[in-house]
Write a protein that holds these residues in place. Structure first.
Motif, short mmCIF file in Angstrom:
data_model
loop_
_atom_site.label_atom_id
_atom_site.label_comp_id
_atom_site.label_asym_id
_atom_site.label_seq_id
_atom_site.Cartn_x
_atom_site.Cartn_y
_atom_site.Cartn_z
N GLY A 38 47.60 46.86 28.49
CA GLY A 38 47.31 47.17 29.74
C GLY A 38 46.77 45.93 30.48
N PRO A 39 46.63 45.85 31.69
CA PRO A 39 46.51 44.73 32.52
C PRO A 39 45.05 44.16 32.86
CG PRO A 39 46.84 46.43 33.97
CD PRO A 39 47.01 47.05 32.42
N MET A 40 44.89 42.95 32.85
CA MET A 40 43.72 42.17 33.30
C MET A 40 43.58 41.61 34.80
SD MET A 40 41.49 39.22 31.61
CE MET A 40 40.83 40.13 30.11
N ILE A 41 42.87 42.12 35.32
CA ILE A 41 43.11 41.81 36.85
C ILE A 41 41.84 40.97 37.25
CG2 ILE A 41 43.31 42.33 39.38
CD1 ILE A 41 45.53 43.19 37.52
N SER A 42 41.79 39.72 37.93
CA SER A 42 40.86 39.00 38.48
C SER A 42 40.14 39.60 39.61
CB SER A 42 41.16 37.49 38.83
OG SER A 42 40.21 36.91 39.37
N LYS A 43 38.74 39.78 39.69
CA LYS A 43 38.13 40.16 40.70
C LYS A 43 38.15 39.25 41.67
CE LYS A 43 34.69 43.21 40.32
NZ LYS A 43 35.41 44.59 40.50
N ASN A 90 40.71 37.14 42.95
CA ASN A 90 42.21 37.16 43.79
C ASN A 90 42.96 38.44 43.68
OD1 ASN A 90 43.16 36.91 41.23
ND2 ASN A 90 43.22 34.67 41.20
N ASN A 91 42.33 39.41 42.87
CA ASN A 91 43.04 40.44 42.51
C ASN A 91 44.38 40.54 42.15
OD1 ASN A 91 42.92 43.47 42.76
ND2 ASN A 91 44.21 43.63 44.81
N LYS A 92 44.77 39.66 41.46
CA LYS A 92 45.91 39.30 40.50
C LYS A 92 45.89 39.54 39.15
CE LYS A 92 47.64 35.85 44.13
NZ LYS A 92 48.11 34.55 44.27
N LEU A 93 47.21 39.51 38.46
CA LEU A 93 47.26 39.89 37.00
C LEU A 93 46.82 38.49 36.63
CD1 LEU A 93 48.14 41.97 34.95
CD2 LEU A 93 50.25 40.88 35.16
N VAL A 94 46.15 38.38 35.52
CA VAL A 94 45.53 37.19 34.94
C VAL A 94 45.83 37.37 33.24
CG1 VAL A 94 43.78 36.31 36.61
CG2 VAL A 94 43.06 37.71 34.54
N GLY A 95 45.60 38.47 32.74
CA GLY A 95 46.12 38.60 31.28
C GLY A 95 46.51 39.99 31.00
N ILE A 96 46.93 40.21 29.74
CA ILE A 96 47.38 41.36 29.14
C ILE A 96 46.89 41.69 28.01
CG2 ILE A 96 49.47 40.29 28.18
CD1 ILE A 96 51.00 42.85 28.17
N THR A 97 46.20 42.99 27.51
CA THR A 97 45.19 43.28 26.26
C THR A 97 46.33 43.45 25.21
OG1 THR A 97 43.42 44.19 27.60
CG2 THR A 97 43.86 44.82 25.31
N ILE A 98 46.11 42.68 24.26
CA ILE A 98 46.97 42.87 23.10
C ILE A 98 46.41 43.15 21.59
CG2 ILE A 98 48.68 41.18 23.97
CD1 ILE A 98 47.34 38.92 21.91
#
Length: 402
Positions: free
Chosen positions: A353-358, A360-368
């Motif tokens: 699943g995605p991790m989104i920065s609050k 800049n609202n961009k994808l910063v990571g993926i849970t692994i």
């Protein structure tokens, strides 16, 4: 406009009713006064189980029959039943139903105004539930919520944290759901010796573009094919079959380590983007996750109260050096980071699943990865951008996974 509900007295200063009876109301009128005929009633204990369907319960309420009155307190004796197929709006794990039984309600066990009323056991005289509505048309089965689900809240409302709201379509538009069929993870054959053709594991994934999906490597490696369900939160979900030759594992990934645990799936046909399905912006290559005060939002499936649904969770990330002692040599602090998960949120199945920065609202990571009681591991996206954006390698170009 006036709406009438039933309530029951918990103490001289507290009463219980349904939330929908008071939600958004600027004020309510409570009609009650302690006397020889008015007082509180005991609740069952937290470990009380409704598991004998021959047990008789009594529902009380001020419902108006056939919408014509009169407004008087009625009661109805009934047996409860929990194996009714639920409506889409109700959660079968939290809702119990009771049959019409031998009713004093002229055939209606629940009428308008009964909401919030007590359901009392005829065995011990204690409250076992709270009436919430009716399943079906008039004369259908009444529904009540077991009171044991709410005893913590009743005794200490501040001790119970609110459940995050479900994702809106726009918030979830970049999430895809992956189902991996049988013959899963051949490298883990001993661990998953029970796996067969019907064995499936589900993971989250992220839509990168109309033809590309990003997910965890271990969710797809060794699988002959996977199913990708797009638009999972909509009734118009699309299920696509993806074969092994459409899957590319990051060349630095090894089964013995967590780092670079990512895979890219190239779809055979482009997705149709709409209000519910779309991609999300990725951070730039030089983006650094070095501000410990920065808040991020993690999206994915979580199990709470026995129910899995897509949720969101706001948290702060941790430097990899703080996570390594928890996981040992398999954790590469140079490439990985982690975040903590509040146990009250439920059990996370956010892998992929995605991790989104609050910020800049961009994808910063993926849970692994996640292991009980330890921080949740995620792979920062910025170091992966070159790999994500390069053309897919041909099958004979791929290096064997160590």
């Amino acid at each position: 406009m006036t709406s009438i509900c039933t309530a029951f007295i918990l103490s001289k200063t507290e009463i219980i009713t349904n939330a929908h009876c008071v939600d958004d109301a600027p004020y309510v009128h409570v009609v009650a006064e302690f006397s020889d005929t008015v007082g509180s009633i005991e609740l069952v204990d937290k470990d009380y189980k409704l598991n004998d369907q021959s047990e008789v319960v009594t529902a009380y309420g001020y419902g108006v029959l056939n919408n014509i009155g009169p407004l008087i307190l009625r009661r109805c004796d009934a047996n409860y039943i929990s194996d009714v197929e639920p409506a889409n709006t109700f959660n079968i794990s939290q809702t119990l139903y009771f049959t019409t039984g031998e009713a004093t309600n002229d055939g209606e066990i629940i009428a308008h105004g009964d909401s919030g009323g007590p359901v009392v056991s005829k065995i011990n005289g204690k409250i076992v539930g709270i009436t919430m509505g009716i399943y079906g048309t008039t004369g259908g089965r009444g529904m009540f919520l077991p009171i044991t689900l709410f005893l913590d809240f009743i005794h200490d409302p501040k001790s119970v944290k609110p459940i995050p709201p479900p994702l809106t379509p726009n918030e979830a538009k970049f999430i895809a759901d992956i189902t991996v069929p049988g013959k899963f993870l051949t490298a883990y054959k001993n661990e998953l010796a029970h796996a067969d053709e019907n064995f499936q594991l589900e993971f989250n994934a992220i839509i990168l573009s109309k033809t590309e999906i990003l997910t965890c490597a271990y969710s797809v490696i060794g699988a002959p094919y996977v199913y990708v369900t797009v638009n999972k939160l909509s009734r118009n979900a699309t299920k696509l079959k993806v074969t092994e030759d459409q899957i590319e594992i990051h060349e630095k990934y090894a089964l013995s380590r967590f780092a670079f645990n990512v895979a890219k799936i190239t779809l055979g046909e482009p997705l149709e983007f709409n209000d519910n399905v779309g991609s999300i912006d990725l951070v730039d290559k030089d983006y650094k996750m070095d501000d410990p005060s920065e808040m991020v939002t993690v999206y994915g499936d979580m199990v709470s109260d026995g129910t899995m649904r897509t949720r969101r969770y706001d948290t702060k990330y941790l430097d990899g050096a703080k996570c390594k002692p928890k996981y040992g040599a398999a954790f590469d602090a140079n490439h990985l980071m982690c975040y903590t998960l509040d146990g009250s949120m439920g059990t996370p199945f956010t892998f992929g699943g995605p991790m989104i920065s609050k910020k800049n609202n961009k994808l910063v990571g993926i849970t692994i990865f996640h292991s009980g009681g330890k921080p949740v591991i995620f792979q920062p996206i910025a170091p992966l951008l070159d790999w994500i954006r390069k053309p897919k390698m041909r099958r004979n170009q791929r290096r064997r996974i160590a």
